[in-house]
Design an enzyme around this catalytic site. Structure first.
Site, short mmCIF file in Angstrom:
data_model
loop_
_atom_site.label_atom_id
_atom_site.label_comp_id
_atom_site.label_asym_id
_atom_site.label_seq_id
_atom_site.Cartn_x
_atom_site.Cartn_y
_atom_site.Cartn_z
N GLU A 63 -36.03 5.98 18.07
CA GLU A 63 -35.91 6.25 18.89
C GLU A 63 -36.89 7.67 19.85
OE1 GLU A 63 -31.49 7.88 19.93
OE2 GLU A 63 -31.47 8.65 21.55
N ASN A 223 -25.70 1.66 25.23
CA ASN A 223 -25.65 2.22 24.06
C ASN A 223 -24.33 3.07 24.37
OD1 ASN A 223 -26.02 3.64 21.18
ND2 ASN A 223 -27.12 5.19 22.67
N GLU A 224 -23.77 3.34 23.59
CA GLU A 224 -22.78 3.41 23.22
C GLU A 224 -21.61 4.33 24.51
OE1 GLU A 224 -23.39 7.83 20.74
OE2 GLU A 224 -23.03 6.14 19.02
N TYR A 294 -21.54 7.34 11.81
CA TYR A 294 -22.90 8.08 10.74
C TYR A 294 -21.59 8.74 9.75
CZ TYR A 294 -26.45 8.02 14.21
OH TYR A 294 -27.27 7.32 14.49
N GLU A 357 -26.35 1.96 14.20
CA GLU A 357 -26.56 2.95 13.82
C GLU A 357 -25.79 3.65 13.04
OE1 GLU A 357 -27.06 6.09 16.94
OE2 GLU A 357 -27.54 4.35 18.49
N GLN A 407 -32.92 7.14 11.24
CA GLN A 407 -33.39 6.90 12.30
C GLN A 407 -35.00 6.66 11.10
OE1 GLN A 407 -34.36 7.56 16.28
NE2 GLN A 407 -31.80 8.08 16.62
O1 AHR Z 1 -29.31 8.50 16.51
C1 AHR Z 1 -28.48 9.99 17.60
C2 AHR Z 1 -27.93 9.40 18.76
O2 AHR Z 1 -26.55 8.78 18.29
C3 AHR Z 1 -27.53 8.17 18.92
O3 AHR Z 1 -28.97 8.18 19.90
C4 AHR Z 1 -26.95 7.59 19.86
O4 AHR Z 1 -26.01 6.20 19.68
C5 AHR Z 1 -25.31 8.29 18.09
O5 AHR Z 1 -24.86 9.16 19.04
#
Ligand code: AHR
Length: 558
Positions: A63, A223-224, A294, A357, A407
């Site tokens: 990103e 995205n999201e 995450y 992600e 990432q």
């Molecule tokens: O990876 C960092 C951020 O986390 C990304 O841009 C987003 O999609 C997520 O919330």
């Protein structure tokens, strides 16, 4: 004690003499090493295939955020840092080795702010724009000047596709659904996929040196979209999704669309979106449904506050070791729950899961440079997290068609930490290297039984499951990967493969006697995988999985 001696002894079960300077952790591990002989078992059922492990499961997110692209991937064509037309050469060489299946770009949240037209044509005339992340609260102070603040667009679509070709990965592009109309998305597809001479956009691409179409198959539709991608309700997003994807020409490529799915296990987002699409019988070219998970930790549960509840990447007590892995282990139920929710509307499972992600997320403070927003160090704990998660994907090879670690460089659970001419491989990189052997293999059901690890969460006893892993078969080569999350116990394990014989075995483990061990610019090879000698290749095989380790066994069957 030297790490190599520790590892060899732990795995082969040999007696050890400890030197006077041993760390207390290593000492406690070693004293417990043979407390419970063969307390664990793994049974590999080669006649129970689950599905083919897609190489795209071994993918990455790149990103325009902090130091991912600029300083991480892109150093510029005129840089003194060795590069391949601007792309960091050492990064390309390291990536080629681990065979990444796919790279997702340009975000993340950045994607819904990006105009692809800014990143094409002569580099000197490309515009500068405010980067989406400029005002992020995670900056340690004001962001230093640079492309992470005002995007220079020196890395655009052509550069991204070239990176993918250099490393042998498929490009996966996330479209801007929040900020641009569907027409712009269709134009981007045309720019990428239309043959030179056919359209004006293809001619612009060819004039920039890329005559052959890019043939981009994977396209993310926002995205999201429940958050930074527009703050939509599932119903609103379903309408936008349809607008973007209906009758969208692939210009000779059969496009595979990926919808912006939930955060973690949000079933409501999934069910309401799928029910809306099903109403219009509009699954169409929908190939994947993304989900993001995450891992961050807070004692006694996960905080719902974005900023609170994140631990430190380097300084953590044992409790946080286990709590973080506990968060990562939720991936299993998130996948199965989402799969069931999707099945209610998509009975044939046309749409697969795309975990685009995932990884560990810590509070700021350990980044290699102050321009590396969300940059963090990566330890043996992150390696165990990565192994545990990749094993989960392998075990669900029938459901998970693609996944991207967040990432690629200098951000969250990165493969690489790079600044100017300094470049280091993280322990997570080594896990991807070990696990690349699974790609294209047939995932095989394997049954693990091993004692859970006990720890204290918020003053109360808690447990984390013990050994876990996955197995895959590629002709006669069986790859078994296993994580041992326990900080003290070596797990002596009987591995049986009913109905076959074992001809040869090789083993490689990644572990460390210090649970905070990591690689940095001063000590770039502090932690690396090491080969472990196997005393006897027989069925059942006895193997000692060291504490805090990730192991790959390559077993040639008779
Ligand atoms: O990876 C960092 C951020 O986390 C990304 O841009 C987003 O999609 C997520 O919330």
């Amino acid at each position: 004690m030297k790490r190599r001696a520790f590892l060899l002894a732990a795995a082969s079960g040999g007696a050890l003499l400890l030197g006077p300077k041993r760390s207390s952790l290593a000492a406690s591990r070693l004293s417990l090493m043979h407390a419970t002989p063969s307390d664990s078992k793994i049974e590999i059922l080669t006649r129970e295939p689950i599905g083919q492990i897609a190489p795209e499961i071994y993918g990455h997110l790149a990103e325009h955020l902090g130091g991912v692209i600029y300083d991480g991937i892109w150093v510029g064509e005129n840089s003194r840092i060795p590069n391949l037309r601007g792309v960091r050469k050492s990064l390309v060489e390291a990536l080629r080795k681990i065979k990444p299946g796919v790279v997702r770009w340009p975000g993340g949240c950045f994607a819904d702010s990006y105009d692809w037209r800014d990143g094409i044509g002569p580099k000197k005339s490309r515009p500068r724009r405010t980067n989406f992340w400029q005002r992020a609260s995670e900056w340690p102070a004001e962001p230093p000047d640079g492309p992470w603040k005002f995007e220079t667009n020196q890395f655009g679509t052509d550069d991204f596709v070239r990176l993918c070709r250099l490393i042998g990965a498929q490009p996966y592009i996330a479209a801007n659904l929040r900020g641009l109309p569907a027409k712009s998305f269709n134009d981007w597809v045309e720019y990428c996929n239309s043959p030179a001479g056919a359209t004006t956009l293809a001619d612009i691409r060819a004039a920039a040196g890329a005559r052959d179409p890019f043939n981009v198959r994977f396209w993310g539709i926002g995205n999201e979209s429940w958050g930074c991608g527009g703050n939509f309700t599932p119903e609103e997003y379903a309408a936008e999704y349809r607008r973007f994807t209906s009758w969208s020409p692939g210009n000779g490529v059969e496009l595979s669309f990926i919808g912006a799915g939930p955060s973690d296990g949000d079933i409501d987002w999934t069910s309401r979106f799928f029910s809306k699409l099903a109403e219009r019988k509009a699954f169409g070219s929908m190939w994947g449904w993304s989900l993001h998970h995450y891992s961050w930790n807070v004692s006694g549960g996960r905080s719902t506050d974005w900023q609170k509840g994140k631990g430190d990447a380097l300084n953590y007590p044992e409790e946080e070791w286990y709590e973080l892995l506990h968060e990562a282990d939720k991936m299993e139920s998130i996948i199965t729950d989402q799969w069931s929710a999707m099945a209610a509307f998509d009975r044939t499972h046309q749409v697969k899961l795309v975990v685009d992600e995932w990884g560990a997320w810590y509070k700021p403070g350990t980044q290699a440079h102050n321009s590396h927003l969300l940059g963090q160090q990566s330890t043996i704990r992150d390696a165990v997290l990565a192994g545990l998660t990749l094993d989960t994907f392998n075990r669900h090879a029938d459901k998970v068609a693609m996944a991207c670690l967040a990432q690629l460089a200098n951000c969250l659970e990165a493969l690489f930490i790079a600044h100017q001419d300094k470049f280091v491989l993280t322990p997570t990189y080594h896990v991807f290297d070990l696990y690349s052997a699974h790609q294209h293999g047939t995932s095989i059901r394997s049954v693990f039984s091993s004692p859970p690890s006990g720890y204290i969460r918020n003053g109360r006893p808690a447990t984390l499951r013990g050994l876990s892993g996955s197995a895959s078969l590629n002709d006669r080569l069986l790859t078994l990967t296993v994580t041992n999350p326990d900080l003290k116990m070596t797990r002596e394990t009987g591995i049986s493969i009913p109905g076959t014989t074992i001809r040869a075995v090789t083993a490689t483990s990644l572990t460390a006697s210090d649970i905070h061990a990591h690689n940095d610019f001063d000590n770039p090879r502090n932690i690396e995988p090491l080969g472990v000698p196997i005393a006897q290749a027989r069925n059942p095989l006895i193997f000692n999985f060291p504490p805090a380790s990730v192991t790959r066994l390559s077993i040639t069957l008779g």
